[in-house]
Design a protein around this motif. Structure first.
Motif, PDB file in Angstrom:
ATOM      1  N   LEU A 338      91.117  18.977  47.636  1.00  0.00           N
ATOM      2  CA  LEU A 338      90.336  17.774  47.365  1.00  0.00           C
ATOM      3  C   LEU A 338      89.068  17.739  48.202  1.00  0.00           C
ATOM      4  N   LEU A 339      89.213  18.033  49.484  1.00  0.00           N
ATOM      5  CA  LEU A 339      88.065  17.968  50.393  1.00  0.00           C
ATOM      6  C   LEU A 339      87.026  19.033  50.045  1.00  0.00           C
ATOM      7  N   LEU A 340      87.475  20.278  49.948  1.00  0.00           N
ATOM      8  CA  LEU A 340      86.513  21.364  49.747  1.00  0.00           C
ATOM      9  C   LEU A 340      85.979  21.405  48.317  1.00  0.00           C
ATOM     10  N   SER A 341      86.763  20.931  47.348  1.00  0.00           N
ATOM     11  CA  SER A 341      86.232  20.844  45.985  1.00  0.00           C
ATOM     12  C   SER A 341      85.122  19.812  45.914  1.00  0.00           C
ATOM     13  N   ALA A 342      85.298  18.708  46.655  1.00  0.00           N
ATOM     14  CA  ALA A 342      84.229  17.708  46.703  1.00  0.00           C
ATOM     15  C   ALA A 342      82.983  18.285  47.364  1.00  0.00           C
ATOM     16  N   VAL A 343      83.184  19.067  48.425  1.00  0.00           N
ATOM     17  CA  VAL A 343      82.046  19.721  49.078  1.00  0.00           C
ATOM     18  C   VAL A 343      81.358  20.668  48.104  1.00  0.00           C
ATOM     19  N   HIS A 344      82.151  21.431  47.360  1.00  0.00           N
ATOM     20  CA  HIS A 344      81.594  22.380  46.389  1.00  0.00           C
ATOM     21  C   HIS A 344      80.827  21.646  45.295  1.00  0.00           C
ATOM     22  N   ALA A 345      81.378  20.554  44.782  1.00  0.00           N
ATOM     23  CA  ALA A 345      80.717  19.803  43.717  1.00  0.00           C
ATOM     24  C   ALA A 345      79.381  19.242  44.194  1.00  0.00           C
ATOM     25  N   ARG A 346      79.359  18.685  45.421  1.00  0.00           N
ATOM     26  CA  ARG A 346      78.098  18.154  45.960  1.00  0.00           C
ATOM     27  C   ARG A 346      77.084  19.273  46.157  1.00  0.00           C
ATOM     28  N   ARG A 347      77.563  20.416  46.627  1.00  0.00           N
ATOM     29  CA  ARG A 347      76.671  21.543  46.856  1.00  0.00           C
ATOM     30  C   ARG A 347      76.056  22.016  45.546  1.00  0.00           C
ATOM     31  N   VAL A 348      76.887  22.092  44.477  1.00  0.00           N
ATOM     32  CA  VAL A 348      76.377  22.553  43.188  1.00  0.00           C
ATOM     33  C   VAL A 348      75.357  21.565  42.629  1.00  0.00           C
ATOM     34  N   ARG A 349      75.676  20.247  42.740  1.00  0.00           N
ATOM     35  CA  ARG A 349      74.743  19.249  42.229  1.00  0.00           C
ATOM     36  C   ARG A 349      73.419  19.285  42.999  1.00  0.00           C
ATOM     37  N   ARG A 350      73.515  19.474  44.313  1.00  0.00           N
ATOM     38  CA  ARG A 350      72.310  19.496  45.139  1.00  0.00           C
ATOM     39  C   ARG A 350      71.519  20.778  44.944  1.00  0.00           C
ATOM     40  N   LYS A 351      72.236  21.890  44.845  1.00  0.00           N
ATOM     41  CA  LYS A 351      71.584  23.191  44.755  1.00  0.00           C
ATOM     42  C   LYS A 351      71.123  23.496  43.343  1.00  0.00           C
ATOM     43  N   GLY A 352      71.906  23.067  42.349  1.00  0.00           N
ATOM     44  CA  GLY A 352      71.563  23.350  40.968  1.00  0.00           C
ATOM     45  C   GLY A 352      71.426  24.836  40.741  1.00  0.00           C
ATOM     46  N   LEU A 497      90.398  24.489  40.855  1.00  0.00           N
ATOM     47  CA  LEU A 497      90.265  23.801  42.144  1.00  0.00           C
ATOM     48  C   LEU A 497      90.400  24.801  43.283  1.00  0.00           C
ATOM     49  N   ASP A 498      91.325  25.739  43.110  1.00  0.00           N
ATOM     50  CA  ASP A 498      91.480  26.801  44.110  1.00  0.00           C
ATOM     51  C   ASP A 498      90.175  27.572  44.286  1.00  0.00           C
ATOM     52  N   ARG A 499      89.531  27.914  43.166  1.00  0.00           N
ATOM     53  CA  ARG A 499      88.310  28.728  43.263  1.00  0.00           C
ATOM     54  C   ARG A 499      87.187  27.956  43.933  1.00  0.00           C
ATOM     55  N   ARG A 500      87.122  26.656  43.696  1.00  0.00           N
ATOM     56  CA  ARG A 500      86.121  25.850  44.404  1.00  0.00           C
ATOM     57  C   ARG A 500      86.401  25.876  45.908  1.00  0.00           C
ATOM     58  N   ASP A 503      85.600  29.291  47.279  1.00  0.00           N
ATOM     59  CA  ASP A 503      84.148  29.520  47.294  1.00  0.00           C
ATOM     60  C   ASP A 503      83.538  28.934  48.557  1.00  0.00           C
ATOM     61  N   VAL A 504      83.958  27.702  48.894  1.00  0.00           N
ATOM     62  CA  VAL A 504      83.433  27.080  50.118  1.00  0.00           C
ATOM     63  C   VAL A 504      83.859  27.880  51.346  1.00  0.00           C
ATOM     64  N   LEU A 505      85.085  28.379  51.337  1.00  0.00           N
ATOM     65  CA  LEU A 505      85.585  29.164  52.475  1.00  0.00           C
ATOM     66  C   LEU A 505      85.064  30.606  52.467  1.00  0.00           C
ATOM     67  N   ARG A 506      84.384  30.991  51.370  1.00  0.00           N
ATOM     68  CA  ARG A 506      83.828  32.338  51.213  1.00  0.00           C
ATOM     69  C   ARG A 506      84.920  33.418  51.265  1.00  0.00           C
ATOM     70  N   CYS A 507      85.984  33.141  50.562  1.00  0.00           N
ATOM     71  CA  CYS A 507      87.071  34.134  50.522  1.00  0.00           C
ATOM     72  C   CYS A 507      87.758  34.106  49.155  1.00  0.00           C
ATOM     73  N   MET A 508      86.948  34.068  48.090  1.00  0.00           N
ATOM     74  CA  MET A 508      87.490  34.058  46.729  1.00  0.00           C
ATOM     75  C   MET A 508      88.423  35.252  46.511  1.00  0.00           C
ATOM     76  N   PRO A 509      89.702  35.024  46.170  1.00  0.00           N
ATOM     77  CA  PRO A 509      90.638  36.154  46.083  1.00  0.00           C
ATOM     78  C   PRO A 509      90.632  36.901  44.754  1.00  0.00           C
ATOM     79  N   THR A 510      90.197  36.224  43.678  1.00  0.00           N
ATOM     80  CA  THR A 510      90.345  36.848  42.361  1.00  0.00           C
ATOM     81  C   THR A 510      89.168  36.506  41.450  1.00  0.00           C
TER      82      THR A 510
END
Length: 732
Positions: A338-352, A497-500, A503-510
Motif C-alpha cells: 500500500l505504501l510503496l504503491s502509493a509512492v509509485h503512483a505519485r511518482r508516475v503522475r509527477r514524472k509522466g 501491486l507487487d511490481r509497483r 519498482d520503488v525498491l529497485r529490485c523487480m524480480p520478474t
C-alpha cells in the motif's frame, strides 16, 4: 537431432481397457503433509479443548431408587458383581484426594509437599490432562500415590449414554496406560459430592460403573478449596472431627491452587502430630492395590497415544510460531504494498513521460509459439494495430497444429515466421533475438494480445540508459468465469501491486513472459534467455540485476493474456511458476554476498522474493488451518473476527489495486470465496513444488490448452480462422 516420441497407450483388449492412472508422488506428498498437519491440530484440539465435553450439571433428583445403606454409608461405594456395599476410612486415617489434574504448575507443588511429609494421596486424573502431562502421572505412581479415573472430558455422567460412559472410561484408561503403564479400578464421578447426595439420576450410573469393575469413590470431607476461601478456612474444612477417618476432596488443577498448596503445608504436620496417617485408599482400607500393570499390545497402544498427543503439542507449538511469522509477513507485505504503491503512483503522475526524450524508433517483437493455432491470429493482428513501429518475429517452436502456416497465410507486412524443431521457449526466444533487427526487443506469449499503445508505453523507459528491461502490466483476458475472475484478482492485486512495490525498491524480480521489453545489448552479455530453470523470465530478470541494469514497471503497457480455464491447467502453470522461481532463487543465491550497485538485488530483492514469494505462501495455509481449528475448538467468535480482519485488509489492498489499474470492482464480490477455495489450491501447488525441489525431482514444461477467447483491443473478438483441409492433413 533426436525427437522424443509419444509413448503409445495399451493395446486394445488389455485388461481394464486403459492404463490405470496413479496419483503422482509429488502430488500425494503435499496432500499427505497438509492432512497430517490438520490431523495433529485436531488431535490437539480434541485433547486440549475438550471438544466433546458436556458441562451440564444434573440438578438434585429424588432418591427413591437409592438403597438407604448407600445414603447412610461411607464414601467408597462398591457395586461390583451386583453388590451394594459402602465403606468408610478407619479412624485416624486420612485419604487426601485431588481432582482434575495433573496440572503442570500446581501438581508438582502438591507432590513436593506430600513428599516433604512422607504422605500418600489419591489423584483422580482426567484423560485430557493425563495425555498432556504423562510425566506427572508417572511421578505420582513412582512416589507411591494412587491414581483414579475422573473421566476423559469431565462430563456429568447422569446425562450420558452407556456408550459414552464406556468411551470416557476407556479413553481415560488409555491415557493412564500410556503415561504410567497401569490400569486402575478407582473412579470418581465428576461433580460428585457425599454419599448421601446420591439420587435416582446418579445411582444407575454408579451401578453401571460397578458392573465395569470400578469402585466409586466420593468424599465425606470437602475442603472447598476451589472457592479459594483462604488457607485457614481450607485447613478448617479439611480437618475431620475428633479422630474420625476421612476422604478429603481437594484439587490440584482447574485454576490457581496456591492456597491449596499452602493449606497442605499446614494441615499435614498438624494432623500428623495428632496421630493421623496419610495413606492411599487401598492402604487405608487394607485392600489389594487398585493398580494393575499393563503389558503387550494394550501397553503399546497407550504409549502410541501419548506419543501422538505429545507430537501434536510439539507440532502445534511450531505451527504457532509459523503463524506468527506468516501473520507478520502478510501484514508487513500488505503495508509495504500500500505504501510503496502509493509512492509509485505519485511518482508516475509527477514524472509522466519523464524518462527522457521519447523513444520513437522501431522495436522487434518476439512471439514464441508452440501449438497456438487458436490464439496466434489474434496476437499478430493486435500487434499490427500498434501505434509504435514494430518488427514482428513469430518463432514457431515445432508446432504440430499449423501455427506457422496460419501466420504465413495472413501475409502481413513486417511479420516474419521462423521455424525450428521443438526446443523450448528459451531457445525460441534466443532464436528470435539472433534474428531481431533492433536493440530494443519486446517479448510476449503467443496467447496474448496487446493494446495499440502497449508497445509505445513499454519502451519509453529505455530513454534512461540505465534501464535494461521493462515489465508490462499483464491482465487476464478471459475473466468471465469464476476461476478467471479469481486469477484476475490475483493479477491485479498480487502481481501488479507487487511490481509497483519492487519498482520503488529497485529490485523487480520478474519480467512477465506475456509482456516485457529488453535491451538486446543487455541480454547478450548474460547469454540471453537461459533454460537452466522453468522460470526463464525470472531467471533473466535476476541476471540483469546482477549485471547492474535497472528493471522498471510500465503500468500503462497493458497486455491481455489467456489464463488457464481449468483447475488442472492452472495447477500445471502455477506448479511450473513456483518451482521455476525456486530454481531461479537458488541459481542466483550468490547475489546476496555481491557488492556494489549490482548487489542491491541480492541485499534487498532476493530476500524479499524469498520471503514473499516462497516462504510466505508456504506458511500461508496456517492461517486457514488455525481458522478451522478456532472455529471447531474456539474461541470461535475471535477466530472468525481475526479472519474477517485479514480479509478486510486484503480487500482494502484489492480495491486500491483495482483503482490504480482503473478496473471495475465487480470481480471483488468473489474475493471471500477466492480466499477459501482458490488459495488452498495455490498452497498445495507450492508445497508440491517444495517437495519436488527437496527431493531433486525434475519438472518438464507443460503446454496449456488454449481456446483463443481473448478479445483484441477494443473488445471485438477476432474471428477464429477455419483451418483448411490441407492444413488439417498437416496437423495429423
Amino acid at each position: 537431432m533426436a525427437v522424443p516420441t509419444r509413448r503409445r497407450g495399451p493395446a486394445k483388449g488389455a485388461r481394464g481397457g486403459s492404463r490405470r492412472r496413479r496419483l503422482p508422488l509429488r502430488l500425494l506428498l503435499p496432500v499427505l503433509v497438509l492432512v497430517a498437519m490438520t490431523a495433529m491440530l485436531l488431535l490437539r484440539g480434541y485433547v486440549h479443548s475438550e471438544i466433546l465435553a458436556d458441562h451440564r450439571v444434573q440438578p438434585p433428583a429424588a432418591t427413591d431408587k437409592v438403597p438407604q445403606k448407600i445414603l447412610d454409608g461411607g464414601p467408597v461405594i462398591d457395586t461390583r458383581g451386583g453388590r451394594t456395599d459402602s465403606m468408610s476410612v478407619p479412624d485416624r486415617r486420612l485419604v487426601l484426594t485431588f481432582d482434575d489434574g495433573p496440572d503442570p504448575t500446581w501438581t508438582p507443588k502438591v507432590l513436593d509437599v506430600l513428599k516433604k511429609y512422607d504422605a500418600h494421596a489419591v489423584f483422580f486424573v482426567t484423560g485430557t490432562m493425563a495425555s498432556r502431562y504423562p510425566d506427572l502421572v508417572r511421578r505420582m505412581v513412582d512416589e507411591g500415590h494412587e491414581i483414579g479415573l475422573h473421566t476423559f472430558n469431565h462430563p456429568d455422567l447422569s446425562y450420558q449414554s452407556k456408550d459414552r460412559i464406556d468411551w470416557e472410561l476407556s479413553q481415560n484408561q488409555l491415557a493412564l496406560t500410556g503415561a504410567a503403564g497401569i490400569r486402575t479400578s478407582l473412579f470418581r464421578p465428576p461433580y460428585s459430592s457425599f454419599a448421601d447426595a446420591m439420587d435416582d439420576k446418579s445411582w444407575p450410573v454408579t451401578e453401571y460403573i460397578g458392573s465395569r469393575g470400578y469402585l466409586t469413590v466420593v468424599n465425606n470431607t470437602d475442603s472447598e478449596d476451589w472457592k479459594k476461601p483462604g488457607v485457614a478456612e481450607i485447613v478448617r474444612r479439611a480437618t475431620p472431627r475428633g479422630d474420625k477417618g476421612a476422604i478429603v476432596l481437594m484439587h490440584d488443577s482447574g485454576g490457581d491452587r496456591h492456597q491449596t498448596v499452602r493449606a497442605l503445608d499446614t494441615l499435614l504436620p498438624d494432623l500428623q502430630r495428632r496421630g493421623y496417617e496419610f495413606d492411599n485408599l487401598t492402604e487405608a482400607l487394607d485392600a489389594p492395590s487398585a493398580h494393575t500393570p499393563v503389558t503387550g499390545a494394550a501397553l503399546w497402544k497407550g504409549k502410541a497415544w501419548i506419543v501422538l498427543v505429545q507430537a501434536a503439542d510439539d507440532i502445534t507449538d511450531v505451527l504457532v510460531v509459523g503463524l506468527a511469522v506468516i501473520g507478520t509477513l502478510v501484514i508487513g507485505r500488505f503495508g509495504l504494498m500500500l505504501l510503496l504503491s502509493a509512492v509509485h503512483a505519485r511518482r508516475v503522475r509527477r514524472k509522466g513521460a519523464g524518462w527522457g526524450p521519447p523513444v520513437t524508433g522501431p522495436v522487434s517483437v518476439l512471439v514464441p509459439a508452440y501449438n497456438e493455432a487458436k490464439c496466434i491470429e489474434n496476437t499478430v493482428r493486435s500487434l499490427m494495430l500498434s501505434d509504435h513501429p514494430v518488427e514482428v518475429i513469430v518463432i514457431d517452436d515445432g508446432s504440430t497444429d499449423g501455427t506457422a502456416r496460419i501466420v504465413e497465410a495472413m501475409n502481413l507486412p513486417g511479420v516474419r515466421v521462423i521455424r525450428q524443431l521443438n526446443a523450448g521457449k528459451p531457445a525460441a526466444l534466443n532464436r528470435g533475438l539472433a534474428n531481431a533487427s533492433h536493440d530494443i526487443v519486446v517479448m510476449m506469449d503467443g496467447d496474448t494480445v496487446f493494446e495499440p499503445t502497449t508497445v509505445r508505453e513499454l519502451v519509453q523507459p529505455f530513454a534512461d540508459p540505465k534501464v535494461g528491461a521493462v515489465a508490462g502490466n499483464a491482465k487476464v483476458g478471459n475473466k468471465d468465469s469464476l476461476i478467471g475472475a479469481w486469477q484476475h484478482i490475483e493479477y491485479v492485486m498480487g502481481f501488479n501491486l507487487d511490481r509497483r512495490m519492487y519498482d520503488v525498491l529497485r529490485c523487480m524480480p520478474t519480467i512477465p513472459g506475456a509482456v516485457g521489453a529488453f535491451r538486446r545489448s543487455a541480454l547478450t552479455p548474460i547469454g540471453g534467455m537461459s533454460d537452466d530453470t522453468l522460470a526463464e523470465d525470472t531467471d533473466v530478470t535476476m541476471a540483469l540485476h546482477r549485471a547492474g541494469w535497472r528493471v522498471v514497471y510500465a503500468e500503462n503497457a497493458r497486455a491481455w493474456t489467456e489464463a488457464p480455464e481449468s483447475v488442472q491447467q492452472l495447477w500445471s502453470q502455477r506448479y511450473r511458476w513456483s518451482y521455476g522461481t525456486m530454481q531461479a532463487i537458488w541459481k542466483h543465491r550468490r547475489a546476496v554476498i555481491e557488492k556494489g550497485p549490482s548487489g542491491r538485488f541480492g541485499r534487498v530483492g532476493l530476500p524479499f522474493v524469498s520471503l514473499f514469494m516462497v516462504v510466505a505462501p508456504l506458511l500461508a495455509p496456517l492461517i486457514d488451518i488455525f481458522l478451522l481449528y478456532g472455529v471447531v475448538f474456539g474461541p470461535t467468535e475471535k477466530t472468525i473476527g481475526a479472519w474477517l480482519g485479514v480479509l478486510a485488509l486484503q480487500l482494502v489492498c484489492a480495491v486500491y489495486a483495482f483503482a490504480l489499474d482503473r478496473e471495475r470492482l465487480t470481480p471483488l464480490i468473489s474475493m471471500p470465496l477466492q480466499q477459501i477455495l482458490y488459495r488452498q489450491l495455490m498452497y498445495v501447488v507450492l508445497l508440491q513444488s517444495w517437495i519436488t525441489a527437496l527431493t531433486g525431482g525434475r519438472l518438464r514444461w507443460q503446454k496449456l490448452r488454449r481456446t483463443g477467447g481473448v478479445a483484441t483491443p477494443g473488445g471485438v473478438p477476432t474471428q477464429r480462422r477455419r483451418v483448411p483441409q490441407e492444413e488439417q492433413e498437416y496437423v495429423r
